[in-house]
Motif scaffolding. Structure first.
Motif, mmCIF file in Angstrom:
data_model
loop_
_atom_site.group_PDB
_atom_site.id
_atom_site.type_symbol
_atom_site.label_atom_id
_atom_site.label_comp_id
_atom_site.label_asym_id
_atom_site.label_seq_id
_atom_site.Cartn_x
_atom_site.Cartn_y
_atom_site.Cartn_z
ATOM 1 N N PRO A 13 109.091 22.260 29.100
ATOM 2 C CA PRO A 13 107.989 21.724 28.297
ATOM 3 C C PRO A 13 108.433 20.532 27.456
ATOM 4 O O PRO A 13 109.201 20.663 26.509
ATOM 5 C CB PRO A 13 107.592 22.907 27.410
ATOM 6 C CG PRO A 13 108.853 23.711 27.272
ATOM 7 C CD PRO A 13 109.603 23.536 28.557
ATOM 8 N N ARG A 14 107.953 19.379 27.828
ATOM 9 C CA ARG A 14 108.205 18.155 27.074
ATOM 10 C C ARG A 14 106.896 17.393 27.025
ATOM 11 O O ARG A 14 106.305 17.107 28.055
ATOM 12 C CB ARG A 14 109.282 17.288 27.739
ATOM 13 C CG ARG A 14 110.661 17.922 27.854
ATOM 14 C CD ARG A 14 111.340 18.025 26.489
ATOM 15 N NE ARG A 14 112.702 18.535 26.607
ATOM 16 C CZ ARG A 14 113.016 19.831 26.612
ATOM 17 N NH1 ARG A 14 112.062 20.736 26.550
ATOM 18 N NH2 ARG A 14 114.271 20.221 26.710
ATOM 19 N N CYS A 15 106.432 17.076 25.825
ATOM 20 C CA CYS A 15 105.155 16.383 25.694
ATOM 21 C C CYS A 15 105.238 15.398 24.543
ATOM 22 O O CYS A 15 105.672 15.752 23.439
ATOM 23 C CB CYS A 15 104.021 17.375 25.448
ATOM 24 S SG CYS A 15 102.386 16.666 25.699
ATOM 25 N N GLY A 16 104.846 14.152 24.806
ATOM 26 C CA GLY A 16 104.811 13.149 23.758
ATOM 27 C C GLY A 16 103.455 13.117 23.074
ATOM 28 O O GLY A 16 102.414 13.251 23.726
ATOM 29 N N TYR A 17 103.469 12.941 21.752
ATOM 30 C CA TYR A 17 102.226 12.898 20.972
ATOM 31 C C TYR A 17 102.012 11.546 20.303
ATOM 32 O O TYR A 17 100.878 11.084 20.203
ATOM 33 C CB TYR A 17 102.214 14.022 19.940
ATOM 34 C CG TYR A 17 102.228 15.378 20.588
ATOM 35 C CD1 TYR A 17 101.062 15.930 21.108
ATOM 36 C CD2 TYR A 17 103.414 16.093 20.726
ATOM 37 C CE1 TYR A 17 101.072 17.166 21.733
ATOM 38 C CE2 TYR A 17 103.433 17.336 21.350
ATOM 39 C CZ TYR A 17 102.261 17.857 21.849
ATOM 40 O OH TYR A 17 102.282 19.086 22.480
ATOM 41 N N GLY A 18 103.071 10.910 19.855
ATOM 42 C CA GLY A 18 102.904 9.600 19.244
ATOM 43 C C GLY A 18 104.229 9.035 18.790
ATOM 44 O O GLY A 18 105.130 9.768 18.374
ATOM 45 N N ALA A 19 104.354 7.703 18.887
ATOM 46 C CA ALA A 19 105.543 7.070 18.317
ATOM 47 C C ALA A 19 105.605 7.339 16.826
ATOM 48 O O ALA A 19 106.674 7.579 16.263
ATOM 49 C CB ALA A 19 105.519 5.572 18.606
ATOM 50 N N ILE A 20 104.438 7.311 16.163
ATOM 51 C CA ILE A 20 104.314 7.726 14.769
ATOM 52 C C ILE A 20 103.137 8.679 14.678
ATOM 53 O O ILE A 20 102.042 8.373 15.144
ATOM 54 C CB ILE A 20 104.098 6.524 13.828
ATOM 55 C CG1 ILE A 20 105.310 5.582 13.875
ATOM 56 C CG2 ILE A 20 103.854 6.997 12.393
ATOM 57 C CD1 ILE A 20 105.142 4.329 13.050
ATOM 58 N N VAL A 21 103.359 9.854 14.086
ATOM 59 C CA VAL A 21 102.317 10.856 13.915
ATOM 60 C C VAL A 21 102.200 11.183 12.429
ATOM 61 O O VAL A 21 103.195 11.523 11.776
ATOM 62 C CB VAL A 21 102.622 12.136 14.719
ATOM 63 C CG1 VAL A 21 101.554 13.193 14.465
ATOM 64 C CG2 VAL A 21 102.730 11.826 16.206
ATOM 65 N N LEU A 22 100.981 11.086 11.911
ATOM 66 C CA LEU A 22 100.709 11.405 10.505
ATOM 67 C C LEU A 22 99.822 12.644 10.456
ATOM 68 O O LEU A 22 98.731 12.660 11.031
ATOM 69 C CB LEU A 22 99.998 10.242 9.815
ATOM 70 C CG LEU A 22 100.666 8.867 9.914
ATOM 71 C CD1 LEU A 22 99.827 7.820 9.202
ATOM 72 C CD2 LEU A 22 102.083 8.903 9.347
#
Length: 386
Positions: A225-234
């Motif tokens: 399980p590898r999932c990207g969400y954002g370069a920057i996440v707030l």
């Protein structure tokens, strides 16, 4: 528009945007300086270049043990730091903690450094797979430590490069379930955050090769399980300034989820300005769940070149409200004066400027969400051009 190779060449040459300089207050007298070097030692004090430490874990321990009434400057020598991500919980309320190249002159721009320090994800010793997570995940302090209940964290990142992290680059999480506990809202539907991790700066950074397209695995893979969400996440993180950064190749192989900037769950009054964004496999900008008064202005978008594999479709700016989870619409957000880049690869159509899901300029979101304030709309756009 410039080609991808041209963007990368410009970055390598240190040619970052210089139209907007960081507003950084003068360092307080007696600022604590901590030196990092890829060949340093975590047994050292970090007080001088000759006694540089090696890891951010050691830096965090020094910040936690240091004088509470001083700013911190973490001076990082050029080189490649191969390391898994860090969960950061050390703060100096009323003061800033800055991460920067050791030769950086504050306010001097990219021309003031010889080379960027590079933080690259490590691989697991057994499987040789890239480790999961973000490079820098900041959350509220542990019980009994500063910012245990959230507040102004004052983290500042200047002219570093971050690459090959599966979830993304920097995640700032001020929610009640922060530090790995999953999202737990600190206030009721549609209300401002009662905690927050606020007042941070990300300036002149390079975020590249983030997401599972570069780290392997899949978002829904039980084995990997590898999932990207954002370069920057707030997440419940407000009052941040994100300016003059390069986002290059931020992708999941599923063409979903990941964004250059993901502003979610009661994250308000953030500024995303003067950034270069190219090669993102989903919406470059995403906003969600009562995140208001955010500004996205004067950014340059290159070829963000995949259609989302899910509904709603991709757009430069997406506000998506998950009504099934009780989320509320955001309002008074601004997407203005942006260069929207080229058409989608494999398509004859330009990436739409914006998309609201569900539709409706004043739709409040889930049942139980408050109505938008009188005269407010979810989004205003102006002067965006292809």
């Amino acid at each position: 528009m410039k080609t991808m190779n041209a963007w990368l060449a410009a970055i390598a040459a240190g040619l970052c945007l210089t139209a907007v300089l960081p507003a950084v207050p003068a360092s307080a007298a007696g600022t604590q300086t901590i030196y990092m070097n890829a060949s340093g030692s975590d047994a050292a004090s970090g007080a001088t270049p000759a006694t540089a430490v090696k890891t951010l874990e050691r830096v965090e321990a020094l910040v936690a043990a240091g004088p509470a009434d001083q700013d911190v400057e973490v001076r990082i020598h050029a080189g490649t730091y191969v390391t898994q991500g860090i969960t950061w919980q050390a703060y100096r309320p009323g003061h800033t903690i800055s991460f920067m190249p050791d030769d950086y002159q504050i306010g001097g721009g990219g021309s003031s450094i010889a080379a960027r320090p590079v933080f690259q994800n490590a691989r697991a010793s057994g499987s040789n797979r890239y480790i999961a997570g973000y490079w820098f995940y900041a959350c509220a302090g542990a019980t009994g430590t500063p910012l245990a209940d959230g507040g102004t964290s004052g983290l500042r990142f200047y002219y570093l490069q971050v690459q090959y992290y599966a979830s993304g680059g920097i995640s700032l999480d001020g929610s009640a379930g922060s530090c790995g506990g999953g999202y737990n809202p600190s206030s009721g539907p549609g209300l401002p955050s009662a905690r927050g991790l606020d007042g941070n700066t990300v300036f002149g950074m390079v975020f590249t090769s983030l997401g599972n397209a570069y780290t392997g695995g899949l978002c829904g893979d039980a084995d990997w399980p590898r999932c990207g969400y954002g370069a920057i996440v707030l997440t419940e993180s407000s009052g941040n300034r994100i300016a003059n950064n390069h986002f290059v190749n931020v992708r999941n192989s599923e063409n979903s989820y990941i964004h250059a900037i993901y502003v979610t769950h009661k994250s308000s009054s953030n500024q995303f300005t003067g950034n270069n964004v190219t090669g993102v496999s989903s919406d470059p900008v995403k906003v969600r769940d009562a995140s208001n008064y955010n500004t996205f202005d004067s950014n340059v978008f290159g070829a963000n070149d995949f259609l989302r594999s899910s509904t709603p479709p991709a757009a430069h700016y997406l506000e998506e409200v998950d009504t099934a989870s009780g989320q509320c619409s955001s309002y008074h957000n601004r997407f203005t004066n942006n260069d929207l880049g080229t058409y989608l690869i494999g398509s004859s159509a330009n990436l739409p400027t914006w998309y609201l899901y569900p539709a409706g300029a004043t739709n409040p979101g889930a049942a139980g969400c408050p109505a938008l304030p009188a005269g407010e709309t979810r989004l205003t756009t102006a002067n965006n051009a292809y």
